[in-house]
Scaffold this active site. Structure first.
Site, PDB file in Angstrom:
ATOM      1  CB  SER A 180      -9.780  -1.876  11.470  1.00 38.46           C
ATOM      2  OG  SER A 180      -9.200  -3.225  11.262  1.00 38.46           O
ATOM      3  CD  GLU A 190       1.038  -7.662   4.140  1.00 35.21           C
ATOM      4  OE1 GLU A 190       0.654  -9.140   4.190  1.00 35.21           O
ATOM      5  OE2 GLU A 190      -0.076  -7.069   4.421  1.00 35.21           O
TER       6      GLU A 190
END
Ligand SMILES: Cc1cc2nc3c(=O)[nH]c(=O)nc-3n(C[C@H](O)[C@H](O)[C@H](O)COP(=O)(O)OP(=O)(O)OC[C@H]3O[C@@H](n4cnc5c(N)ncnc54)[C@H](O)[C@@H]3O)c2cc1C
Length: 384
Positions: free
Chosen positions: A163, A246
């Site tokens: 990405s 995270e």
């Protein structure tokens, strides 16, 4: 577990809301999805705005330039920015949520000083070169080879689904530095400059028509040994460390956005007459319950990670598994509300429906999440 917010947290929320209300009206218009230089400039611009206001790297440790916010403050930040319609991290995703935290945790003082400030200030974009044509779910099977030559590694191989590769300055690259070692042990983590000779980026067009990611071919690319983060052959452990950052907050903004879309769908259905359909109303009602439950699960995961000092729990897999399917169901329901208009690519929700298909693949497929839930939560025997 305590799902209530403290006075201090509510104060943080109020100040953030106030700031967002002041700053968002002056943002430039969003560039079109395929205008990559425009998207890069827009996302970096937003990051600079956050930096100047002291909101950059909210969840990063203070000694890495962040604010050392608790998981709950980070949750509030993600909730409020999404509710206010603020830009998402976009092209800064890998730098802020992946490579940056990895370098903060595992980098040398020189590496931290070189790479972290430009991420926080919105000056450099990172991409993630992990997956390969034959190494996705089984990431440790990666074959991109890095051979030592003096002060450099010479890297050859190929990456896929990278990405933001088209606009990245740096790539967090996993390479095999010891082909003879067991597969998890012969991997190293490198920071590769994307302008190095020998790199070819070939954009891949998605079902939704945009080039979100690319194939990256590496032909004898020289990467300084000084760009290796962590010890040689210890890259697998370095990668796993990153994930702990995270702490249950991945996808928070998206759940908030999905709940908003659900409300919009109900309004649209009331306006175009489809609200009279009992089955559709039941479907929207069930989705509403689903997203409320997912929001509670998010709060629970965050609360747990705060209690355990930021150790990632398998709750993230339960969430990811259910959320990615719920998102697909939401946009299928959108298609039902829209009727034949759902075939119009220019219509709101149509592109989101197409991109929702990738959610059960990206960031660990549903089958892999199911394996984690089965083995680590339910204690079922490991598959062969
Ligand atoms: C939108 C998007 C963005 C992405 N961005 C990046 C990026 O920036 N950088 C990057 O490196 N990668 C990126 N990826 C790649 C992503 O990480 C991989 O697609 C994912 O890990 C799956 O790997 P794979 O595609 O090779 O599928 P495979 O691993 O080949 O899996 C094929 C199928 O087999 C199933 N399967 C595999 N192993 C098992 C098992 N043990 N048990 C049960 N079923 C199994 C899978 O669930 C899947 O259905 C992105 C992917 C998407 C969709």
């Amino acid at each position: 577990m305590d799902l209530a917010y403290t006075e201090e947290e509510e104060d943080f929320r109020a100040r953030l809301r106030e700031w967002l209300a002041k700053v968002l009206p002056s943002l430039p218009p969003k560039p079109s999805p395929d205008d990559w230089p425009g998207r890069r400039a827009y996302d970096l611009g937003w990051q600079r705005t956050l930096y100047e206001a002291g909101y950059a790297g909210l969840h990063w440790p203070v000694d890495a330039g962040g604010r050392g916010a608790t998981p709950t403050q980070h949750l509030i930040y993600l909730e409020e920015t999404e509710k206010a319609g603020a830009p998402y991290v976009g092209a800064n995703f890998v730098g802020l949520l992946h490579a940056g935290p990895t370098i903060a945790s595992e980098g040398t003082p020189e590496q931290r000083a070189r790479w972290l400030p430009p991420v926080l200030r919105g000056e450099e974009v990172w991409c993630q070169g992990f997956s390969e044509p034959d190494a996705g779910s089984d990431l440790a099977a990666l074959r991109t080879r890095a051979r030592r030559d003096g002060d450099d590694y010479v890297v050859s191989g190929s990456k896929i689904w990278t990405s933001h590769a088209e606009v990245a300055d740096w790539c967090e690259l996993l390479v095999r530095t010891d082909p003879a070692a067991p597969k998890h042990r012969g991997i190293s983590w490198l920071a590769m400059p994307m302008d190095a000779p020998g790199i070819t980026v070939r954009p891949l067009r998605t079902l939704a028509g945009s080039t979100e990611f690319a194939e990256v071919f590496l032909d004898e690319v020289r990467v300084p040994v000084a760009n290796r983060v962590g010890a040689e052959n210890d890259g697998w452990r370095v990668t796993m460390v990153t994930l702990s950052y995270e702490r249950g907050t991945a996808f928070v903004g998206e759940v908030v956005a999905c709940r908003r879309v659900l409300g919009e769908l109900a309004r649209e259905a009331r306006g175009n007459g489809r609200w009279d359909d009992d089955a559709l109303r039941r479907r929207l009602g069930r989705l509403n319950a689903e997203f409320r439950a997912l929001w509670r699960l998010t709060q629970w995961n965050v609360s747990e990670s705060q209690r355990t000092g930021g150790v990632p729990g398998v709750g993230g897999s339960v969430f990811k598994l259910r959320y990615s399917h719920a998102r697909q169901e939401l946009y299928d329901a959108a298609a039902e509300v829209l009727g034949p208009e759902a075939l119009d690519l220019g219509r709101e929700w149509t592109l989101d429906r197409l991109s929702s298909l990738s959610y059960t693949i990206a960031a660990g497929t549903s089958q892999i999440q199911s394996n984690i839930v089965a083995e680590r939560i339910l204690g079922l025997p490991k598959g062969r």
